[in-house]
Scaffold this active site. Structure first.
Site, PDB file in Angstrom:
ATOM      1  N   TYR A 123       7.660   6.350 -13.763  1.00 41.07           N
ATOM      2  CA  TYR A 123       8.394   7.460 -13.165  1.00 41.07           C
ATOM      3  C   TYR A 123       9.415   6.926 -12.179  1.00 41.07           C
ATOM      4  CZ  TYR A 123       9.807  11.737 -11.027  1.00 41.07           C
ATOM      5  OH  TYR A 123      10.583  12.771 -10.588  1.00 41.07           O
ATOM      6  N   GLN A 183       5.915  17.659 -13.669  1.00 42.14           N
ATOM      7  CA  GLN A 183       5.937  17.901 -15.108  1.00 42.14           C
ATOM      8  C   GLN A 183       6.174  16.609 -15.899  1.00 42.14           C
ATOM      9  OE1 GLN A 183       7.851  19.266 -12.795  1.00 42.14           O
ATOM     10  NE2 GLN A 183      10.008  19.397 -13.382  1.00 42.14           N
ATOM     11  N   SER A 229       8.353   6.948   1.710  1.00 43.75           N
ATOM     12  CA  SER A 229       8.484   5.587   2.221  1.00 43.75           C
ATOM     13  C   SER A 229       7.970   5.447   3.652  1.00 43.75           C
ATOM     14  CB  SER A 229       9.952   5.160   2.153  1.00 43.75           C
ATOM     15  OG  SER A 229      10.075   3.783   2.417  1.00 43.75           O
ATOM     16  N   GLN A 251      14.780   3.223   5.971  1.00 42.58           N
ATOM     17  CA  GLN A 251      13.634   3.825   5.291  1.00 42.58           C
ATOM     18  C   GLN A 251      13.561   5.323   5.546  1.00 42.58           C
ATOM     19  OE1 GLN A 251      11.860   2.060   2.984  1.00 42.58           O
ATOM     20  NE2 GLN A 251      13.466   0.600   3.536  1.00 42.58           N
ATOM     21  N   HIS A 254      15.263   7.840   3.017  1.00 44.51           N
ATOM     22  CA  HIS A 254      14.659   8.162   1.727  1.00 44.51           C
ATOM     23  C   HIS A 254      14.213   9.619   1.639  1.00 44.51           C
ATOM     24  CE1 HIS A 254      14.429   4.461  -0.557  1.00 44.51           C
ATOM     25  NE2 HIS A 254      13.997   3.794   0.498  1.00 44.51           N
ATOM     26  N   GLU A 320       3.431   0.524   4.295  1.00 49.14           N
ATOM     27  CA  GLU A 320       3.997   0.112   3.012  1.00 49.14           C
ATOM     28  C   GLU A 320       4.884  -1.123   3.209  1.00 49.14           C
ATOM     29  OE1 GLU A 320       6.855   2.156  -0.409  1.00 49.14           O
ATOM     30  OE2 GLU A 320       6.965   2.824   1.672  1.00 49.14           O
ATOM     31  N   HIS A 321       5.798  -1.058   4.181  1.00 49.86           N
ATOM     32  CA  HIS A 321       6.666  -2.183   4.525  1.00 49.86           C
ATOM     33  C   HIS A 321       6.361  -2.594   5.964  1.00 49.86           C
ATOM     34  CE1 HIS A 321       9.064   0.387   1.706  1.00 49.86           C
ATOM     35  NE2 HIS A 321       9.252  -0.777   1.100  1.00 49.86           N
ATOM     36  N   ASP A 354      13.831  -4.136  -1.253  1.00 50.63           N
ATOM     37  CA  ASP A 354      13.980  -2.914  -2.036  1.00 50.63           C
ATOM     38  C   ASP A 354      14.794  -3.156  -3.297  1.00 50.63           C
ATOM     39  OD1 ASP A 354      12.530  -1.304  -0.350  1.00 50.63           O
ATOM     40  OD2 ASP A 354      14.268  -0.486   0.709  1.00 50.63           O
ATOM     41  N   GLU A 408     -36.892  -4.425 -15.340  1.00 51.82           N
ATOM     42  CA  GLU A 408     -36.126  -3.186 -15.501  1.00 51.82           C
ATOM     43  C   GLU A 408     -36.714  -2.289 -16.583  1.00 51.82           C
ATOM     44  OE1 GLU A 408     -32.035  -4.185 -16.136  1.00 51.82           O
ATOM     45  OE2 GLU A 408     -31.703  -4.701 -14.034  1.00 51.82           O
ATOM     46  N   HIS A 413     -34.094  -5.643 -24.541  1.00 54.69           N
ATOM     47  CA  HIS A 413     -33.296  -6.750 -24.027  1.00 54.69           C
ATOM     48  C   HIS A 413     -34.115  -8.040 -24.052  1.00 54.69           C
ATOM     49  CE1 HIS A 413     -30.698  -3.563 -22.677  1.00 54.69           C
ATOM     50  NE2 HIS A 413     -29.859  -4.403 -22.076  1.00 54.69           N
TER      51      HIS A 413
END
Length: 425
Positions: A123, A183, A229, A251, A254, A320-321, A354, A408, A413
């Site tokens: 995206y 969507q 951001s 930043q 954004h 984030e940064h 970036d 177990e 097994h």
């Protein structure tokens, strides 16, 4: 904006800084309805939502051919810049490719092998701004990993932005779709008559996109929930306040819900950063967006009583940064674990990462850096373990396996091991 002392922050202010959700929870109900309709109605829902949210009557949802034409038609300098970014991002991500391996451990031949996901949807935001850089950051690592089909979805417009389309072609996208918002995420997750269903959806977006990724998770894999951001700048008295302010302004432009903070151990520096922000804001084209971000409860300029207190703040913020503009940047970095991407020194603006250093700008937000890293080649790979035992190696493990299986209550097994030694006791 006025500088604030960290020691004076109350519980509500601290929650706003450290528990950021950028409004995602508020739109979850609406997003659930959008996702459901796309899943049930396919292309018809995409077209209706394009009219409602984007003000566009979409003709072709698949604009892959248009992307190829855009690459040929854009200005040469823009095409060259895209190609440079693609090359740098590819070079950095090729260095991440893991090799299959096998080792022998006391007769046990064990290893791992790596294979790419087959179909990925990336995206790329649109709307108020265009982000060809996000095309590069999402598509190139997938192609480096060897993904068979990489699709890009980006919001429709009366005239699709040619640079975003050209970037999709340059980066190696196999499909490009004119679909945006929640969507688009639903279309990539479930498929429509036009949009091929993918196995993994990646990429940044606003609160609607983030909420949609949360909604489809489980039916499709996602990278992480990346919201608006963020930047945190750790500075000292040697920093240039105008550089710190420039990174914060960059930043903030954004999104009005972006989170931008600076923290320093020097009160005078904090005040100078605030002054530089005011001066810089006046010259910015997106001043209204920037001002809203700067004045949010998740943003601010803070002064600490010591650099240790400033580092603790940055660790808790888990940005984030993270930009470290201080004389002792390397020693500060050694004390930082929680950051999506780190930018050291006065001449490493976040904007360089970036676009063009080669590192990835699709990064965890909302303190997600405490548990996850950014987009990488690893995002698009699956790891399988491989093992081979000879008879002696199995004999060495026999008692361990059968004892644990018996503990177990899994007799089958136990038998599956003992059967290989039948008749020998």
């Amino acid at each position: 904006m006025e500088a604030e002392a960290l020691a004076d922050l109350g519980p509500a202010r601290r929650r706003a800084l450290f528990e950021r959700d950028a409004g995602v929870d508020a739109v979850r109900g609406d997003v659930r309805d959008i996702v459901s309709r796309v899943r049930d109605e396919g292309d018809a829902a995409l077209r209706e939502f394009a009219r409602e949210f984007d003000g566009v009557d979409v003709g072709n949802i698949d604009v892959t051919d248009e992307a190829e034409r855009a690459y040929d038609e854009i200005d040469d300098d823009v095409r060259d810049a895209i190609e440079t970014a693609v090359a740098n991002v590819r070079e950095f991500h090729e260095a991440q490719l893991p090799a299959d391996w096998t080792e022998t451990f006391d007769g046990r031949e064990l290893g791992r092998r790596f294979r790419p996901v087959e179909r990925v949807g990336a995206y790329v935001p649109g709307g108020a701004a265009t982000y060809p850089s996000s095309v590069v950051m999402t598509v190139v690592p997938a192609t480096v990993a060897g993904v068979e089909q990489v699709a890009v979805a980006t919001p429709p417009a009366e005239v699709m932005h040619p640079v975003t389309l050209a970037a999709a072609h340059a980066a190696g996208a196999d499909r490009v779709y004119a679909a945006g918002g929640a969507q688009a995420i639903a279309a990539l997750a479930y498929g429509t008559e036009t949009v091929d269903r993918t196995q993994l959806v990646v990429g940044p977006g606003n609160k609607w996109v983030t909420a949609a990724k949360a909604e489809v998770r489980g039916d499709v894999e996602i990278d992480f929930l990346a919201g608006p951001s963020e930047v945190c700048v750790v500075a000292d008295e040697t920093s240039d306040p105008s550089f710190v302010a420039a990174d914060m302004l960059a930043q903030a432009e954004h999104d009005p819900e972006a989170s931008v903070v600076a923290v320093t151990d020097d009160e005078d520096t904090a005040n100078e950063i605030c002054a530089a922000l005011a001066d810089g804001l006046a010259d910015r084209e997106r001043a209204d967006v920037i001002e809203e971000a700067l004045t949010s409860e998740a943003s601010g300029v803070f002064h600490a009583r010591s650099m240790s207190e400033a580092v603790l703040f940055a660790e808790e913020y888990a940005a984030e940064h993270l930009s470290i503009q201080a004389a002792a940047d390397e020693s500060i970095l050694e004390r930082i674990d929680n950051a999506g991407s780190v930018f050291l020194g006065p001449y490493t603006p976040v904007a360089a990462g970036d676009y063009a250093t080669g590192t990835n700008h699709v990064l965890p937000t909302n303190a997600g850096a405490k548990v996850k890293g950014g987009l990488s080649v690893d995002t698009f790979l699956r790891a399988s373990t491989v093992q081979r035992l000879d008879r002696d190696a199995l004999a060495d493990l026999r008692d361990t396996v059968t004892t644990l299986a018996d503990a177990e209550g899994l007799e089958g097994h136990e038998y599956s091991v003992d059967a290989r030694f039948a008749g020998e006791e």
